[in-house]
Scaffold this active site. Structure first.
Site, PDB file in Angstrom:
ATOM      1  N   ASP A   1      57.875  88.632   5.590  1.00 34.24           N
ATOM      2  CA  ASP A   1      56.449  88.452   5.329  1.00 34.24           C
ATOM      3  C   ASP A   1      56.031  89.186   4.059  1.00 34.24           C
ATOM      4  O   ASP A   1      56.749  90.062   3.555  1.00 34.24           O
ATOM      5  CB  ASP A   1      55.668  88.997   6.537  1.00 34.24           C
ATOM      6  CG  ASP A   1      54.388  88.221   6.779  1.00 34.24           C
ATOM      7  OD1 ASP A   1      53.901  87.577   5.847  1.00 34.24           O
ATOM      8  OD2 ASP A   1      53.870  88.276   7.911  1.00 34.24           O
TER       9      ASP A   1
ATOM     10  N   ASP B   1      48.867  80.475   8.035  1.00 34.77           N
ATOM     11  CA  ASP B   1      48.515  81.249   9.231  1.00 34.77           C
ATOM     12  C   ASP B   1      47.604  80.439  10.138  1.00 34.77           C
ATOM     13  O   ASP B   1      47.346  80.819  11.276  1.00 34.77           O
ATOM     14  CB  ASP B   1      47.790  82.540   8.834  1.00 34.77           C
ATOM     15  CG  ASP B   1      48.764  83.661   8.529  1.00 34.77           C
ATOM     16  OD1 ASP B   1      49.973  83.476   8.768  1.00 34.77           O
ATOM     17  OD2 ASP B   1      48.322  84.723   8.049  1.00 34.77           O
TER      18      ASP B   1
HETATM   19  C1  GLA Z   1      50.962  87.661   8.633  1.00 33.79           C
HETATM   20  C2  GLA Z   1      51.774  86.468   9.073  1.00 33.79           C
HETATM   21  C3  GLA Z   1      51.614  86.275  10.561  1.00 33.79           C
HETATM   22  C4  GLA Z   1      52.102  87.516  11.269  1.00 33.79           C
HETATM   23  C5  GLA Z   1      51.352  88.740  10.747  1.00 33.79           C
HETATM   24  C6  GLA Z   1      51.950  90.023  11.265  1.00 33.79           C
HETATM   25  O1  GLA Z   1      49.620  87.455   8.771  1.00 33.79           O
HETATM   26  O2  GLA Z   1      51.405  85.344   8.338  1.00 33.79           O
HETATM   27  O3  GLA Z   1      52.323  85.149  11.001  1.00 33.79           O
HETATM   28  O4  GLA Z   1      53.471  87.653  11.085  1.00 33.79           O
HETATM   29  O5  GLA Z   1      51.379  88.811   9.335  1.00 33.79           O
HETATM   30  O6  GLA Z   1      51.304  91.140  10.800  1.00 33.79           O
END
Ligand code: GLA
Length: 694
Positions: free
Chosen positions: A448, A515
């Site tokens: 990420d 997301d």
């Molecule tokens: C980001 C990612 C999510 C999740 C969060 C965790 O927002 O896109 O899918 O993994 O971080 O903190």
């Protein structure tokens, strides 16, 4: 022959259906033609007729493959530089070329100063794609300073074309917008240190093309850092297109004897509209970028715990989720954020990659063994480029983050960006990731990156190069890890689709496109995503209603169908599901497994886009089989019949399919030209139809 050549001066770069032609002049490389295949290079043997006049710059009129900068030239150019004595233009001489079966190299040199540029073109004739890149060399002793070092320049005759753009934002990536070019420059870029959610490092130029027909010129920059695309309609009736590393806060000092290779560009021309473009790019990605994990095998159905548990992770609860996931037919279990350091919120723990002892009192192996005993692969979330101030890593190495001189560090999502230009920082990331993957039998990494870069480095003399060095270091780390752990799947996530681009394609097996897991929003995000990037890479989860991105009640079957259009994942809180819901998920996972090869490896056809009238249809074709997903997002005026004409079928074959348990037989030609009626009613109705040659 992929490259035809007349007198070592005129070159035709020929792919299966297109020709890209250029000629070597004394002082520049002239672009001649890009479009449907033509056959005779000597047709271009005459000299271009340009209009000379005091105010008509000949250089501006010339279609150039890689313009020099400055001089009597006022259009956008790929380089901006300063030689040691302050001279800021370049005057090219074409000094050589080398051509083999599929690679052409052309060398340009400044007529006075020690600068050489090699333009490389590699033709993938069967795949209808050309790759181009440029290497800049300082052949002298003194530094040359660059403020711009773009990768490629293109010319498209005429100025009033359409540009298909992919704009977006966090939670709303890959939104299509079509606009007319014509007056003024169009520029889109990223200056966030990553590709970003806002636009894509690509261009798509067309004249009223549709999904199935029309000429489309397209290119994609293989780069995951700051990028810039400029489309400049010129007064001489052509569009001058440039793309490369963003020159926003960019600087590069090329010392004597050194060279710089700019990121590669992949480009092509389709006469079969946008779907022709997408199919070419998807096929090319499979042939050249995909790892052995995805080249010939489908992606597993996974469970991801993020939306169910967020930071509140512990061993027992993850084991329970794993039990439930396995019982539904899930194949990989991925534990998201919250397993490491003191990470119980976004405020702390990033950078500390040891397993949280309170949450995993018997260590991580207890969960991993459990997941494996259920027959599933185990995956884990990491965010290696980041650190919270509240972490052991930051307390020990406060100087490892990007920071300007005496200024306070800027935090976003309560985190700071690690300074990857420091070898010890890059070494730390590589080490901890390698240790994690060596110590534990982990089969899947979700990598990420959850905040943009905002400040760089200061006080070292060539500060503005850090953006690019950061991206190169990141590529090094990923490549090294993949060499060391070739059986591990990598997912590229940056708060959703913030790092989806051709630079990442060879480094991961999948993208997290957004997301936003709302099933309706996802349809348009997935629609836009599919223009350039392979479906197999498109992870899509089924989550609970009132997911963090949108609050609306969408039936589970619609949510499942929407996620089944990509690489299916489940992100719901499985503990809250009813028996009926469990059964529906298990049934759909079973159905998905039976058809996923068609979806992940087939050709995608974007038949209808719900943002127009509420009805959405997408079809996949692989060999003798096809799957059609149809969605009614919003029922209106009692309309419940929707006509869909299919695509990509063998017209002379007979297909069999079922609608509401009734078996039908129709020829491919009927299905493609006449089409079928689909009955959907009300809001959020959806259906999957499967077709196979009888
Ligand atoms: C980001 C990612 C999510 C999740 C969060 C965790 O927002 O896109 O899918 O993994 O971080 O903190």
């Amino acid at each position: 022959m992929a490259i035809l050549n007349y007198n070592n001066r005129i070159f035709y770069l020929n792919t299966r259906s297109a020709t890209y032609a250029l000629s070597l002049e004394t002082e520049t490389v002239r672009h001649l033609y890009w479009g449907r295949k033509i056959i005779r290079p000597e047709d271009f043997a005459g000299k271009a007729e340009l209009t000379p006049h005091g105010f008509h710059s000949e250089l501006d009129q010339t279609w150039e493959e890689f313009s020099g900068s400055g001089c009597l030239r006022y259009k956008e150019t790929p380089l901006k530089l300063r030689f040691a004595d302050g001279t800021r233009d370049t005057r090219w001489k074409v000094t050589g070329c080398d051509c083999n079966e599929d690679i052409l190299e052309i060398v340009l040199q400044d007529e006075v100063y020690p600068l050489a540029v090699s333009l490389f073109y590699r033709v993938y004739d069967e795949e209808d794609i050309i790759e181009r890149w440029v290497e800049i060399k300082n052949t002298g002793l003194e530094d040359i300073a660059f403020d711009r070092l773009f990768s490629a320049q293109f010319t498209i005759p005429g100025v009033s074309h359409d540009l298909l753009g992919f704009s977006g934002k966090w939670n709303g990536e890959f939104q299509l917008n079509n606009e007319k070019l014509g007056s003024g420059k169009t520029v889109y870029d990223s200056c966030r240190g990553i590709t970003g959610h806002g636009s894509q490092p690509v261009f798509v130029i067309h004249d009223h093309a549709s999904e199935e027909a029309g000429s489309v010129y397209y290119g994609a920059l293989a780069y995951s850092g700051n990028f810039k695309v400029i489309l400049e309609p010129t007064e001489y009736d052509f569009i001058n297109i440039l793309m490369g590393i963003n020159d926003y806060d960019f600087g590069w000092l090329l010392s004597g004897g050194s060279s710089f290779v700019a990121p590669k560009v992949y480009f092509g021309y389709s006469e079969k509209g946008f779907s022709g473009m997408s199919h070419t790019l998807h096929r090319f990605s499979r042939g050249h970028f995909m790892s052995n994990l995805t080249k010939s095998a489908v992606l597993p159905v996974l469970y991801n715990s993020w939306e169910a548990t967020e930071f509140d992770v512990n061993c027992r609860q993850q084991m329970e989720l794993a039990d439930l996931a396995a019982s539904l037919g899930v194949e990989y279990f991925v534990m998201d954020d919250g397993w490491h350091g003191l990470r119980d919120s976004e405020s702390r723990g990033l950078g500390d990659w040891d397993v949280n002892q309170e949450r995993f009192p018997n260590g991580l192996m207890e969960l991993i063994d459990h997941v494996h005993s259920l027959g599933m692969g185990f995956g884990i979330w990491v965010e290696p480029e980041m650190v919270n101030k509240d972490s052991e890593l930051y307390r020990t190495h406060p100087d490892w983050v990007y920071q300007y001189g005496k200024r306070d560090i800027l935090e976003a999502r309560k985190q700071c960006v690690l300074n990857l230009t420091k070898p010890e920082v890059a070494g730390f990331i590589l080490r901890f990731m390698d240790e994690l993957l060596t110590k534990y039998p982990i089969q899947y990494i979700k990598w990420d990156m959850n905040r943009p870069v905002s400040e760089g480095i200061s006080g070292c003399g060539h500060e503005q190069s850090f953006w690019h060095i950061h991206t190169l270091r990141l590529y090094d780390i990923w490549s090294r890890l993949r060499e060391l752990h070739p059986d591990v799947y990598f997912e590229s996530c940056a708060s959703g689709g913030g790092r989806v681009d051709f630079g990442m394609l060879p480094l991961c097996e999948q993208y997290w496109p957004s997301d936003n897991t709302d099933a309706v929003d996802r349809l348009s995000i997935q629609h836009g995503y599919s223009y350039f990037y392979p479906i197999q890479y498109m992870r899509a989860w089924v989550t609970d209603c009132a997911c963090p991105s949108n609050v609306r009640d969408v039936p589970l079957s619609f949510r499942l169908h929407s996620a089944m259009c990509g690489a299916l994942g489940i992100g719901s809180n499985l503990k809250h599901l009813s028996e009926n819901e469990n059964k529906l998920i298990a049934d759909n996972i079973r159905q998905y497994k039976a058809m996923r090869k068609i979806i992940q490896m087939g050709k995608v056809y974007r038949l209808k886009d719900h943002t127009k009238d509420g009805f959405h249809a997408v079809q996949y074709v692989h060999g003798s089989k096809s799957v059609l997903f149809a969605f009614l997002v919003k029922g209106r005026y009692k309309r419940n019949r929707f006509m869909v004409r299919l695509s990509g079928l063998e017209e002379s074959e007979l297909y069999e399919y079922k609608i509401q348990n009734q078996l039908f037989f129709r020829s491919g030609s009927y299905l493609v030209h006449k089409g079928i009626e689909i009955f959907l009613e009300g809001d959020y109705d959806s259906v999957i139809l499967e077709f196979r040659i009888k």
